[in-house]
Design a protein around this motif. Structure first.
Motif, mmCIF file in Angstrom:
data_model
loop_
_atom_site.group_PDB
_atom_site.id
_atom_site.type_symbol
_atom_site.label_atom_id
_atom_site.label_comp_id
_atom_site.label_asym_id
_atom_site.label_seq_id
_atom_site.Cartn_x
_atom_site.Cartn_y
_atom_site.Cartn_z
ATOM 1 N N ASP A 87 0.825 -1.213 0.000
ATOM 2 C CA ASP A 87 0.000 0.000 0.000
ATOM 3 C C ASP A 87 0.854 1.256 0.000
ATOM 4 N N PHE A 88 1.965 1.233 0.725
ATOM 5 C CA PHE A 88 2.874 2.380 0.739
ATOM 6 C C PHE A 88 3.424 2.647 -0.661
ATOM 7 N N LEU A 89 3.820 1.582 -1.362
ATOM 8 C CA LEU A 89 4.350 1.762 -2.720
ATOM 9 C C LEU A 89 3.262 2.202 -3.690
ATOM 10 N N LYS A 90 2.017 1.759 -3.475
ATOM 11 C CA LYS A 90 0.901 2.222 -4.318
ATOM 12 C C LYS A 90 0.731 3.730 -4.186
ATOM 13 N N THR A 91 0.768 4.222 -2.951
ATOM 14 C CA THR A 91 0.558 5.665 -2.730
ATOM 15 C C THR A 91 1.707 6.498 -3.290
ATOM 16 N N GLN A 92 2.879 5.904 -3.423
ATOM 17 C CA GLN A 92 4.036 6.618 -3.962
ATOM 18 C C GLN A 92 4.084 6.581 -5.491
ATOM 19 N N GLY A 93 3.136 5.900 -6.117
ATOM 20 C CA GLY A 93 3.099 5.819 -7.576
ATOM 21 C C GLY A 93 4.159 4.892 -8.143
ATOM 22 N N PHE A 94 4.410 3.776 -7.462
ATOM 23 C CA PHE A 94 5.456 2.832 -7.860
ATOM 24 C C PHE A 94 5.249 2.291 -9.268
ATOM 25 N N ALA A 95 4.006 2.040 -9.644
ATOM 26 C CA ALA A 95 3.713 1.436 -10.947
ATOM 27 C C ALA A 95 3.992 2.386 -12.110
ATOM 28 N N LEU A 96 4.009 3.685 -11.854
ATOM 29 C CA LEU A 96 4.194 4.665 -12.921
ATOM 30 C C LEU A 96 5.652 5.046 -13.137
ATOM 31 N N LYS A 97 6.557 4.530 -12.331
ATOM 32 C CA LYS A 97 7.970 4.902 -12.386
ATOM 33 C C LYS A 97 8.734 4.036 -13.385
ATOM 34 N N SER A 108 15.272 3.127 -0.960
ATOM 35 C CA SER A 108 14.849 4.030 0.114
ATOM 36 C C SER A 108 14.045 3.270 1.176
ATOM 37 N N LEU A 109 13.354 2.202 0.777
ATOM 38 C CA LEU A 109 12.665 1.348 1.754
ATOM 39 C C LEU A 109 13.671 0.673 2.676
ATOM 40 N N LYS A 110 14.820 0.334 2.108
ATOM 41 C CA LYS A 110 15.853 -0.337 2.889
ATOM 42 C C LYS A 110 16.351 0.560 4.016
ATOM 43 N N GLY A 111 16.390 1.864 3.789
ATOM 44 C CA GLY A 111 16.853 2.792 4.805
ATOM 45 C C GLY A 111 15.808 3.151 5.838
ATOM 46 N N ASN A 112 14.540 2.902 5.536
ATOM 47 C CA ASN A 112 13.451 3.228 6.451
ATOM 48 C C ASN A 112 13.230 2.055 7.412
ATOM 49 N N GLU A 113 13.284 2.324 8.716
ATOM 50 C CA GLU A 113 13.173 1.235 9.698
ATOM 51 C C GLU A 113 11.825 0.529 9.652
ATOM 52 N N SER A 114 10.752 1.255 9.411
ATOM 53 C CA SER A 114 9.429 0.623 9.402
ATOM 54 C C SER A 114 9.199 -0.221 8.147
ATOM 55 N N GLN A 115 9.924 0.054 7.064
ATOM 56 C CA GLN A 115 9.760 -0.698 5.814
ATOM 57 C C GLN A 115 10.902 -1.690 5.555
ATOM 58 N N GLN A 116 11.885 -1.741 6.449
ATOM 59 C CA GLN A 116 13.051 -2.613 6.267
ATOM 60 C C GLN A 116 12.645 -4.088 6.166
ATOM 61 N N TRP A 117 11.725 -4.527 7.029
ATOM 62 C CA TRP A 117 11.299 -5.925 7.006
ATOM 63 C C TRP A 117 10.667 -6.273 5.667
ATOM 64 N N PHE A 118 9.813 -5.395 5.143
ATOM 65 C CA PHE A 118 9.150 -5.647 3.863
ATOM 66 C C PHE A 118 10.170 -5.776 2.735
ATOM 67 N N TYR A 119 11.141 -4.868 2.704
ATOM 68 C CA TYR A 119 12.180 -4.903 1.671
ATOM 69 C C TYR A 119 12.954 -6.223 1.734
ATOM 70 N N ASP A 120 13.413 -6.588 2.932
ATOM 71 C CA ASP A 120 14.189 -7.821 3.082
ATOM 72 C C ASP A 120 13.367 -9.053 2.717
ATOM 73 N N PHE A 121 12.112 -9.098 3.141
ATOM 74 C CA PHE A 121 11.257 -10.237 2.855
ATOM 75 C C PHE A 121 11.053 -10.414 1.350
ATOM 76 N N VAL A 122 10.656 -9.340 0.671
ATOM 77 C CA VAL A 122 10.356 -9.463 -0.761
ATOM 78 C C VAL A 122 11.623 -9.777 -1.549
ATOM 79 N N ARG A 123 12.716 -9.160 -1.192
ATOM 80 C CA ARG A 123 13.976 -9.407 -1.900
ATOM 81 C C ARG A 123 14.419 -10.856 -1.723
ATOM 82 N N ASN A 124 14.446 -11.342 -0.488
ATOM 83 C CA ASN A 124 14.899 -12.709 -0.232
ATOM 84 C C ASN A 124 13.992 -13.748 -0.864
#
Length: 156
Positions: A87-97, A108-124
């Protein structure tokens, strides 16, 4: 004899639990995420492993694996984390980039503490799903379903 009872049990078990093969079509019918969330997750995975001369994450169908993994293997708290990251990426217009802009957004998600888990999970999980796909296993790792071929007509 116990052999006969065992054979009866195996035969009965084969009738009750038929063996079916896994395919992409089986993943498509039972979906946890809605279509818009799956599209964002597909873009994320194809940003990590883009298409090129070989199939990327999109061509292999990594998003189907991720959807099933979120549904079956994560608890409610982790499922909510995944949905909030999407949802965070939807609001940032991820699909249009563009590809480069999507890469920067993910970093930038990797640097944000609240989004770090999401980044690591999806990447791994994207890397795991891609490297364990049938396409990669057979074309790059030389996987053979039943190694050790029997040639019965060889001269001894």
């Amino acid at each position: 004899m116990k052999r006969r009872e065992l054979i009866k049990g195996i035969g009965l078990g084969a009738l009750i639990f038929p063996v079916t093969a896994w395919s992409k079509e089986m993943f498509e019918h039972n979906s946890y995420l809605d279509n818009q969330s799956k599209a964002i997750l597909d873009l994320i995975s194809s940003t990590f492993i883009p298409e090129g001369k070989q199939k990327g994450a999109k061509g292999v169908g990594v998003v189907l694996y991720l959807d099933r993994y979120v549904q079956d293997c994560l608890n409610k708290n982790e499922q909510e984390k995944v949905q909030s990251g999407i949802d965070f990426l939807k609001t940032q217009g991820f699909a249009l980039k563009s590809q480069a802009e999507r890469e920067q957004m993910l970093l930038s998600l990797k640097g944000n503490e609240s989004q770090q888990w999401f980044y690591d999970f999806v990447r791994n999980q994207t890397i795991l799903a891609y490297t364990n796909s049938e396409y990669v296993q057979t074309n790059f790792y030389g996987y053979v379903m039943a190694p050790g071929f029997f040639k019965g007509c060889e001269k001894v």
